[in-house]
Structure formats: structure tokens, C-alpha cells
Write a protein that holds these residues in place. Structure first.
Motif, mmCIF file in Angstrom:
data_model
loop_
_atom_site.group_PDB
_atom_site.id
_atom_site.type_symbol
_atom_site.label_atom_id
_atom_site.label_comp_id
_atom_site.label_asym_id
_atom_site.label_seq_id
_atom_site.Cartn_x
_atom_site.Cartn_y
_atom_site.Cartn_z
ATOM 1 N N ARG A 1 0.817 -1.217 0.000
ATOM 2 C CA ARG A 1 0.000 0.000 0.000
ATOM 3 C C ARG A 1 0.847 1.261 0.000
ATOM 4 O O ARG A 1 0.469 2.274 -0.587
ATOM 5 N N GLU A 2 1.984 1.231 0.687
ATOM 6 C CA GLU A 2 2.814 2.429 0.804
ATOM 7 C C GLU A 2 3.788 2.604 -0.352
ATOM 8 O O GLU A 2 4.392 3.658 -0.492
ATOM 9 N N CYS A 3 3.968 1.582 -1.171
ATOM 10 C CA CYS A 3 4.924 1.661 -2.286
ATOM 11 C C CYS A 3 4.460 2.698 -3.303
ATOM 12 O O CYS A 3 3.371 2.575 -3.857
ATOM 13 N N PRO A 4 5.276 3.731 -3.573
ATOM 14 C CA PRO A 4 4.858 4.764 -4.527
ATOM 15 C C PRO A 4 4.812 4.257 -5.965
ATOM 16 O O PRO A 4 4.114 4.826 -6.792
ATOM 17 N N ASP A 5 5.533 3.175 -6.269
ATOM 18 C CA ASP A 5 5.553 2.633 -7.633
ATOM 19 C C ASP A 5 4.597 1.470 -7.833
ATOM 20 O O ASP A 5 4.445 0.983 -8.951
ATOM 21 N N TRP A 6 4.017 0.975 -6.777
ATOM 22 C CA TRP A 6 3.115 -0.175 -6.816
ATOM 23 C C TRP A 6 3.810 -1.364 -7.474
ATOM 24 O O TRP A 6 3.266 -2.011 -8.362
ATOM 25 N N CYS A 7 5.019 -1.641 -7.035
ATOM 26 C CA CYS A 7 5.789 -2.728 -7.640
ATOM 27 C C CYS A 7 5.807 -3.988 -6.767
ATOM 28 O O CYS A 7 6.487 -4.948 -7.096
ATOM 29 N N ILE A 8 5.048 -4.005 -5.669
ATOM 30 C CA ILE A 8 4.988 -5.173 -4.786
ATOM 31 C C ILE A 8 3.638 -5.848 -4.979
ATOM 32 O O ILE A 8 2.589 -5.204 -4.882
ATOM 33 N N TYR A 9 3.684 -7.154 -5.251
ATOM 34 C CA TYR A 9 2.472 -7.931 -5.485
ATOM 35 C C TYR A 9 2.354 -8.997 -4.399
ATOM 36 O O TYR A 9 3.258 -9.796 -4.224
ATOM 37 N N ILE A 10 1.228 -8.992 -3.677
ATOM 38 C CA ILE A 10 1.016 -9.934 -2.589
ATOM 39 C C ILE A 10 -0.331 -10.623 -2.777
ATOM 40 O O ILE A 10 -1.342 -9.959 -3.019
ATOM 41 N N ASP A 11 -0.338 -11.962 -2.675
ATOM 42 C CA ASP A 11 -1.564 -12.747 -2.674
ATOM 43 C C ASP A 11 -1.556 -13.593 -1.417
ATOM 44 O O ASP A 11 -0.506 -14.095 -1.003
ATOM 45 N N SER A 12 -2.743 -13.779 -0.818
ATOM 46 C CA SER A 12 -2.831 -14.583 0.392
ATOM 47 C C SER A 12 -4.204 -15.215 0.488
ATOM 48 O O SER A 12 -5.109 -14.893 -0.283
ATOM 49 N N HIS A 13 -4.351 -16.109 1.449
ATOM 50 C CA HIS A 13 -5.647 -16.678 1.768
ATOM 51 C C HIS A 13 -5.747 -16.840 3.278
ATOM 52 O O HIS A 13 -4.740 -16.831 3.968
ATOM 53 N N LYS A 14 -6.985 -16.993 3.770
ATOM 54 C CA LYS A 14 -7.194 -17.157 5.211
ATOM 55 C C LYS A 14 -7.268 -18.637 5.535
ATOM 56 O O LYS A 14 -7.803 -19.426 4.784
ATOM 57 N N GLU A 15 -6.707 -18.969 6.697
ATOM 58 C CA GLU A 15 -6.683 -20.337 7.179
ATOM 59 C C GLU A 15 -7.148 -20.322 8.627
ATOM 60 O O GLU A 15 -6.774 -19.430 9.386
ATOM 61 N N THR A 16 -7.950 -21.313 9.024
ATOM 62 C CA THR A 16 -8.369 -21.361 10.424
ATOM 63 C C THR A 16 -7.357 -22.163 11.219
ATOM 64 O O THR A 16 -6.838 -23.185 10.758
ATOM 65 N N VAL A 17 -7.069 -21.677 12.407
ATOM 66 C CA VAL A 17 -6.115 -22.313 13.308
ATOM 67 C C VAL A 17 -6.908 -22.891 14.473
ATOM 68 O O VAL A 17 -7.760 -22.206 15.042
ATOM 69 N N PRO A 18 -6.661 -24.163 14.834
ATOM 70 C CA PRO A 18 -7.416 -24.736 15.960
ATOM 71 C C PRO A 18 -7.108 -23.995 17.257
ATOM 72 O O PRO A 18 -6.080 -23.332 17.384
ATOM 73 N N PRO A 19 -7.997 -24.111 18.229
ATOM 74 C CA PRO A 19 -7.784 -23.392 19.496
ATOM 75 C C PRO A 19 -6.519 -23.856 20.203
ATOM 76 O O PRO A 19 -6.156 -25.027 20.152
ATOM 77 N N ALA A 20 -5.864 -22.940 20.873
ATOM 78 C CA ALA A 20 -4.618 -23.246 21.581
ATOM 79 C C ALA A 20 -4.893 -24.043 22.845
ATOM 80 O O ALA A 20 -4.094 -24.886 23.242
ATOM 81 N N ALA A 21 -6.019 -23.784 23.479
ATOM 82 C CA ALA A 21 -6.380 -24.482 24.715
ATOM 83 C C ALA A 21 -7.764 -25.099 24.528
ATOM 84 O O ALA A 21 -8.577 -24.593 23.743
ATOM 85 N N PRO A 22 -8.060 -26.196 25.231
ATOM 86 C CA PRO A 22 -9.404 -26.785 25.115
ATOM 87 C C PRO A 22 -10.470 -25.784 25.563
ATOM 88 O O PRO A 22 -10.290 -25.051 26.526
#
Length: 185
Positions: A59-80
Motif C-alpha cells: 500500500r505504501e509503495c509509490p511505484d506499486w511494484c509489490i504484489y502480494i496474494d494470500s488466503h485465510k486459514e483457520t487455526v485450531p484453538p490453543a487451549a481446550p
């Protein structure tokens, strides 16, 4: 007084002769590697374990030369009995060095220190399309990043480290007092 005809030519030839007799200081680049300062700006390296896909660098790159793709993943609970959490997983991180102007804004705004300057500068390509470096190539540059300079011995300890140390000391003191109280009871 009138200048002597040809004196300018004689002065010029004297400069040329003086210069010709001095030793050359030109370093033949491919054969002799230059001595660079340790923190010089060459190429950007990615430490992908620290990347949380917050997208600040893109977002801050003035040239817009950074390309990022991601997805969301669910993480199981740390404690019961806890709840599941979701986290972003990095799929693609690429920088187009044909567009990059090496301003370093992306490195400065990264809150998790995932981007670093590497002193490597030999990454020329014959095709401009090959200047888009994906995350595996950016990770290779990471191993050339020099270690940060040592802190000044007389410098004040960072506030974060001092707060963490104070908390750890309180916990250690509380644990040391527990056995004493159990022995008295």
C-alpha cells in the motif's frame, strides 16, 4: 600583457603528460569486486516467516511494484474450550525491480521486519520480465543481509526489553515465594 601564442596548448599537453604518468585507479569490475559499505542498498530480501500479509508495504509503495496474494486459514484453538482463529497465509510475494525506485519505504513501514536491504547488486537480466522476483528468489537475497551493528555498550536498554525483563523478574519472584508459603502452611 598579451598571451604568448600556443601557451594554452602547452598547458593542456602538460596536464595530459602528468595524467599519463600517474597510476590508474580504475578497478576492472567483473574481475575485481568493489568494496561496498556493509549496509549498502542493493536488492530487497524477504524473511517470509515474519510476514503477516498486512499489505502495508504494497500500500505504501509509490511505484506499486509489490504484489502480494494470500488466503485465510483457520487455526485450531490453543487451549481446550478456546475458539478457532483465522490467520493470513502468504501465497505470493513478488517485487518488480524494473519498476522499483529503491526508496526503501516498504522496508521502513514493515512492522514485523520482514523486508531488508541486501548489499547484492548483481541481478541484471537480459529480459525485463525476469526482473520480477518471486518470494523464493527474495528469500535467497535474505541470506546476504549483514547482521545489524552491535548496540552501543553505554546505550540505554530498549523500553520493550526493559518491560519484558521487569515482568520476568516479577514472575520469578512470585514463583520463588510460592514454595516458602507452602512450607509455612
Amino acid at each position: 600583457m598579451a598571451p604568448i601564442p600556443g601557451s594554452g596548448l602547452a598547458k593542456g599537453l602538460a596536464v595530459t603528460l602528468r595524467t599519463m604518468t600517474r597510476k590508474s585507479v580504475t578497478a576492472q569490475y567483473p574481475d575485481t569486486q568493489p568494496e561496498l559499505p556493509p549496509r549498502s542498498r542493493g536488492v530487497i530480501g524477504l524473511f517470509e516467516e515474519n510476514c503477516t500479509v498486512c499489505m502495508l508495504c504494497a500500500r505504501e509503495c509509490p511505484d506499486w511494484c509489490i504484489y502480494i496474494d494470500s488466503h485465510k486459514e483457520t487455526v485450531p484453538p490453543a487451549a481446550p474450550g478456546g475458539r478457532e482463529r483465522s490467520r493470513n497465509v502468504l501465497d505470493r510475494f513478488a517485487i518488480d525491480f524494473a519498476l522499483c525506485m529503491y526508496c526503501g519505504i516498504c522496508i521502513e513501514v514493515c512492522p514485523f521486519d520482514a523486508l531488508f536491504w541486501s548489499p547484492e547488486f548483481e541481478y541484471a537480466e537480459t529480459d525485463i520480465r525476469d526482473l520480477t522476483h518471486e518470494r523464493d528468489k527474495l528469500r535467497e537475497w535474505m541470506w546476504t543481509v549483514p547482521a545489524p551493528p552491535a548496540l552501543d555498550a553505554g546505550a540505554e536498554e530498549p523500553k520493550e526489553v526493559a518491560a519484558a525483563r521487569k515482568t520476568a523478574d516479577k514472575l520469578a519472584a512470585a514463583q520463588a515465594d510460592e514454595p516458602d508459603q507452602e512450607g509455612r502452611a
